[in-house]
Structure formats: structure tokens, C-alpha cells
Design a protein around this motif. Structure first.
Motif, PDB file in Angstrom:
ATOM      1  N   THR A  66     -66.105  67.432 -15.434  1.00 28.36           N
ATOM      2  CA  THR A  66     -64.947  66.534 -15.430  1.00 28.36           C
ATOM      3  C   THR A  66     -64.062  67.016 -16.628  1.00 28.36           C
ATOM      4  O   THR A  66     -64.533  67.402 -17.532  1.00 28.36           O
ATOM      5  CB  THR A  66     -65.477  65.135 -15.863  1.00 28.36           C
ATOM      6  OG1 THR A  66     -66.327  64.721 -14.797  1.00 28.36           O
ATOM      7  CG2 THR A  66     -64.379  64.267 -16.048  1.00 28.36           C
ATOM      8  N   LEU A 125     -65.451  59.292  -9.971  1.00 32.07           N
ATOM      9  CA  LEU A 125     -65.758  60.737 -10.100  1.00 32.07           C
ATOM     10  C   LEU A 125     -66.406  61.454  -9.337  1.00 32.07           C
ATOM     11  O   LEU A 125     -66.313  62.658  -8.725  1.00 32.07           O
ATOM     12  CB  LEU A 125     -66.134  60.977 -11.735  1.00 32.07           C
ATOM     13  CG  LEU A 125     -65.240  60.533 -12.710  1.00 32.07           C
ATOM     14  CD1 LEU A 125     -65.996  60.330 -14.158  1.00 32.07           C
ATOM     15  CD2 LEU A 125     -63.771  61.052 -12.627  1.00 32.07           C
ATOM     16  N   GLU A 130     -66.526  65.367  -8.724  1.00 27.43           N
ATOM     17  CA  GLU A 130     -66.832  65.793 -10.245  1.00 27.43           C
ATOM     18  C   GLU A 130     -68.216  65.130 -10.646  1.00 27.43           C
ATOM     19  O   GLU A 130     -68.876  63.942 -10.016  1.00 27.43           O
ATOM     20  CB  GLU A 130     -65.807  65.142 -10.978  1.00 27.43           C
ATOM     21  CG  GLU A 130     -64.376  65.794 -10.829  1.00 27.43           C
ATOM     22  CD  GLU A 130     -63.248  65.233 -11.680  1.00 27.43           C
ATOM     23  OE1 GLU A 130     -63.714  64.415 -12.775  1.00 27.43           O
ATOM     24  OE2 GLU A 130     -62.154  65.780 -11.482  1.00 27.43           O
ATOM     25  N   GLY A 132     -69.001  63.908 -13.722  1.00 29.32           N
ATOM     26  CA  GLY A 132     -68.977  63.005 -14.757  1.00 29.32           C
ATOM     27  C   GLY A 132     -69.202  63.526 -16.173  1.00 29.32           C
ATOM     28  O   GLY A 132     -69.062  62.886 -17.087  1.00 29.32           O
TER      29      GLY A 132
END
Length: 237
Positions: A66, A125, A130, A132
Motif C-alpha cells: 500500500t 485495499l 493491495e 494493506g
């Protein structure tokens, strides 16, 4: 006479020949796979609920770290606009409706607070690929980041100058930097030429005058090629 029941390409034609033919077995297999995935997800959601945890989409291994959001969230993009929504919209958050719609999660939020919380949530996310987790920065990356921020602040400072005195001072600073850069470049060129000259002199000292330096005996070589051995006087001694 041409066959009225056949097409122009000689193949049999009918009223439904233009329709697409579907492989029923293939779509049945796809339906089984989808139902199995839905059952697995429902089971995982139930187990997470029993454990008092929130369910998140399992990671596949292709996710990225992220990163900080660089663009500004535009919460006023749809102000004053008319949107067409499905007839059955407005029942809960699932599906597209009037409000802030997330295409990755297929959810709609009615106010900006819920929207901002959602795009920062782990659910969103994971759906956008992603993990996180934030990648730990190295010392070089931190140093580079500080330089970028400093340069951006300086650009903002230059853009904010309004008075004539400030603009003249800024121009004088830029001219001084340019002069310093030219001075350093001249010094480097002089040092390079000096090093080349010292290297040539060193070769002459070590090996004598017989050493051929590039361009030194070009005239003698041309005269020898033309059969001229030298210029002398016509007077007899």
C-alpha cells in the motif's frame, strides 16, 4: 436456380441461423465453479463471524504494498449533475446507486465520510490488489524523499514571489548558481587537459623523443610520401 433454403455461401440457412450457439456443457461447468467459490466464501465469512473477526478477501500473492495516495479525493465531482440509476437501486449499499460508487467493491455510499472510510479500509485495499501493509523505506529512499519535498517547497516559494525586489533577488541567486556551475565545469576541463598533457610529457621523458605523439609528425610524413627529404640552399659552399 439458386436454392431458396440455402444461404449465399452454400450453407443451409434458417430463421435462427444468425443466433449464437452456446456450449451448454461449458457454461454448466462455469456455473459449478462459481457456485463452489460462492459456497467457500460464505463458509469463510461464517467462520470469521463466529470468531468475532471481519472477513477479508484472501490474498493471491500478486498484491502490492500500500502506497500513500498522491491524488486529491474529489468529493464534489457529481455536485449539480443528474445521474441515471437502475430502477431497483437504493436498496442498501450493494450495487450502483445514487452516491459515491466503488466499482472495485460494487458498493455505494451516501455520504463522503463513509466513502473516505471505505477507500481506506482493508476490504477496499484487498479488492484493488493491495496488501494493506506499507513497505519499509530505506535510508536512501528517505533521503531522496527529503530532497523532493525540499525542491517542491522551493518551487512553491518561487511561485509565491510577487514583489520586484524578491524577483530580483531570486534571479540573482539563479545567476550565481549558473556561474558556479560554469566555473566548476571549466575547472574540470582544465584539470582534464592538464592530466592529458602531463601524461604525454611523461611518455616523452620515459621513452625519449622517438615516441610518436598523435599529430606531431604529420608534416614530416607527408613530405616523405611526396619524395621530399628536406629543403636546402642552392648556394655552393
Amino acid at each position: 436456380m439458386p436454392d431458396k433454403k440455402g444461404s449465399a455461401y452454400g450453407t443451409p440457412a434458417s430463421d435462427t441461423s444468425f443466433r449464437r450457439n452456446y456450449d451448454l456443457d461449458e457454461y454448466a461447468q462455469k456455473a459449478k465453479v462459481r457456485e463452489a467459490a460462492e459456497k467457500e466464501e460464505a463458509k469463510a465469512r461464517y467462520e470469521a463471524k463466529l470468531a468475532g473477526k471481519k472477513y477479508y478477501k484472501p490474498m493471491t500473492g500478486d498484491e502490492t504494498h500500500t502506497k500513500a495516495r498522491r491524488e486529491v479525493i474529489d468529493l464534489e465531482a457529481n455536485v449539480g449533475k443528474t445521474l441515471l440509476v437502475p430502477a431497483g437501486a437504493g436498496q442498501g449499499k450493494r450495487g450502483r446507486s445514487a452516491g459515491f460508487y466503488c466499482s472495485a467493491c460494487d458498493l455505494t455510499f451516501k455520504d463522503n465520510m463513509q466513502w473516505v472510510e471505505h477507500i481506506n479500509s482493508m476490504q477496499h485495499l484487498r479488492n484493488v490488489g493491495e496488501t494493506g501493509e506499507v513497505k519499509k523505506a530505506t535510508a536512501e529512499e528517505v533521503h531522496q524523499r527529503i530532497i523532493e519535498v525540499w525542491e517542491r517547497l522551493q518551487e512553491q516559494k518561487k511561485a509565491s514571489t510577487t514583489t520586484l525586489k524578491e524577483r530580483l533577488e531570486l534571479r540573482e541567486e539563479e545567476a550565481a548558481k549558473e556561474r558556479e556551475a560554469r566555473r566548476l565545469k571549466r575547472q574540470e576541463e582544465l584539470a582534464k587537459k592538464k592530466a592529458e598533457k602531463e601524461a604525454a610529457e611523461k611518455i616523452k621523458v620515459e621513452y625519449g623523443d622517438d615516441v610518436r605523439i598523435e599529430g606531431e609528425h604529420d608534416e614530416d610524413d607527408m613530405m616523405a610520401a611526396m619524395g621530399i627529404t628536406g629543403f636546402g640552399t642552392s648556394k655552393k659552399k
